[in-house]
Design a protein around this motif. Structure first.
Motif, PDB file in Angstrom:
ATOM      1  N   PHE A   1       0.830  -1.204   0.000  1.00  0.00           N
ATOM      2  CA  PHE A   1       0.000   0.000   0.000  1.00  0.00           C
ATOM      3  C   PHE A   1       0.864   1.254   0.000  1.00  0.00           C
ATOM      4  N   ALA A   2       1.961   1.243   0.756  1.00  0.00           N
ATOM      5  CA  ALA A   2       2.856   2.390   0.799  1.00  0.00           C
ATOM      6  C   ALA A   2       3.510   2.637  -0.560  1.00  0.00           C
ATOM      7  N   ALA A   3       3.879   1.547  -1.260  1.00  0.00           N
ATOM      8  CA  ALA A   3       4.497   1.694  -2.579  1.00  0.00           C
ATOM      9  C   ALA A   3       3.517   2.291  -3.585  1.00  0.00           C
ATOM     10  N   VAL A   4       2.261   1.820  -3.536  1.00  0.00           N
ATOM     11  CA  VAL A   4       1.245   2.378  -4.431  1.00  0.00           C
ATOM     12  C   VAL A   4       1.003   3.852  -4.110  1.00  0.00           C
ATOM     13  N   LEU A   5       0.905   4.177  -2.832  1.00  0.00           N
ATOM     14  CA  LEU A   5       0.674   5.562  -2.411  1.00  0.00           C
ATOM     15  C   LEU A   5       1.828   6.458  -2.824  1.00  0.00           C
ATOM     16  N   LEU A   6       3.059   5.963  -2.663  1.00  0.00           N
ATOM     17  CA  LEU A   6       4.223   6.731  -3.065  1.00  0.00           C
ATOM     18  C   LEU A   6       4.227   6.970  -4.572  1.00  0.00           C
ATOM     19  N   GLY A   7       3.794   5.945  -5.327  1.00  0.00           N
ATOM     20  CA  GLY A   7       3.720   6.112  -6.773  1.00  0.00           C
ATOM     21  C   GLY A   7       2.695   7.153  -7.188  1.00  0.00           C
TER      22      GLY A   7
ATOM     23  N   ILE B   1       1.792   9.774  -5.232  1.00  0.00           N
ATOM     24  CA  ILE B   1       2.210  11.087  -4.739  1.00  0.00           C
ATOM     25  C   ILE B   1       3.462  11.587  -5.454  1.00  0.00           C
ATOM     26  N   VAL B   2       4.423  10.690  -5.636  1.00  0.00           N
ATOM     27  CA  VAL B   2       5.702  11.074  -6.245  1.00  0.00           C
ATOM     28  C   VAL B   2       5.975  10.171  -7.449  1.00  0.00           C
ATOM     29  N   PRO B   3       5.276  10.391  -8.573  1.00  0.00           N
ATOM     30  CA  PRO B   3       5.478   9.506  -9.731  1.00  0.00           C
ATOM     31  C   PRO B   3       6.686   9.861 -10.584  1.00  0.00           C
ATOM     32  N   GLY B   4       7.240  11.048 -10.396  1.00  0.00           N
ATOM     33  CA  GLY B   4       8.295  11.539 -11.282  1.00  0.00           C
ATOM     34  C   GLY B   4       9.497  10.631 -11.445  1.00  0.00           C
TER      35      GLY B   4
END
Length: 204
Positions: A5-11, A13-16
């Motif tokens: 879930f954290a990896a998906v959320l990070l993707g 929020i910060v996809p760059g």
């Protein structure tokens, strides 16, 4: 699960960094992460133990039947009636999900937690993953060509999968056979790397 879930959320929020122009170079590092997972698996799994798990054959036939026959059939029964509501992209996603095998690590962990036959689980999951190198691209290409009219060359897909899956797994086995004590110690210290690699791939 929290890490996923954290990896998906990070993707989100910060996809760059994971983009086509990102500094992570996703097109290269994603393949390296997959290769790392299978190298560590090859390093940590004893060849004799895997071979001992090849019996009984009816168990593996049952497992492969669920993986490559019954699950795709079930997915078809569920997806086809709902295809007007799902759309072509989501429908294709469910179909791709249905023909993918389980990961070696999760299959072994769940079998051990259920006090099942761990060597047979290891053999079955490795065999299904190796078989999937051939079957999954064939089924995926067949689906794309019949339902979407997309022409996908199969040979480059198979060659890439051999490079990032089969070769690292065999290389890990060679290292384990050649340097047994070192490989056992290293595999224990590196057992967290496949999980981190999976989280990295999910982020990408």
């Amino acid at each position: 699960m929290l890490g996923l879930f954290a990896a998906v959320l990070l993707g989100l929020i910060v996809p760059g960094p994971a983009g086509s122009a990102g500094f992570l170079h996703a097109e290269i590092t994603a393949s390296l992460a997959v290769a790392l997972v299978f190298f560590v698996q090859g390093l940590s799994l004893a060849t004799r133990q895997m071979l001992a798990g090849s019996r009984p054959l009816r168990l593996h036939a049952f497992s492969l039947g669920w993986n490559f026959v019954l699950y795709p059939a079930l997915a078809g029964l569920l997806v086809l009636p709902l295809s007007p509501f799902l759309g072509p992209e989501l429908g294709m996603g469910f179909w791709m999900l249905a023909i993918l095998p389980t990961t070696i690590a999760s299959a072994t962990a769940f079998t051990a937690a259920a006090q099942g036959a761990v060597p047979q689980s290891i053999f079955a999951s490795i065999f299904s993953n190796l078989l999937a190198i051939l079957l999954v691209p064939l089924l995926a290409v067949a689906y794309l060509q019949t339902s979407r009219g997309v022409d996908v060359p199969l040979l480059p897909v198979l060659l890439k999968l051999c490079w990032i899956v089969l070769l690292p797994l065999l290389l890990g086995q060679v290292v384990r056979f050649s340097f047994r004590e070192f490989s056992i110690t290293a595999s224990r210290r590196l057992r967290f790397l496949p999980q981190l690699a999976i989280l990295y791939i999910v982020y990408l």
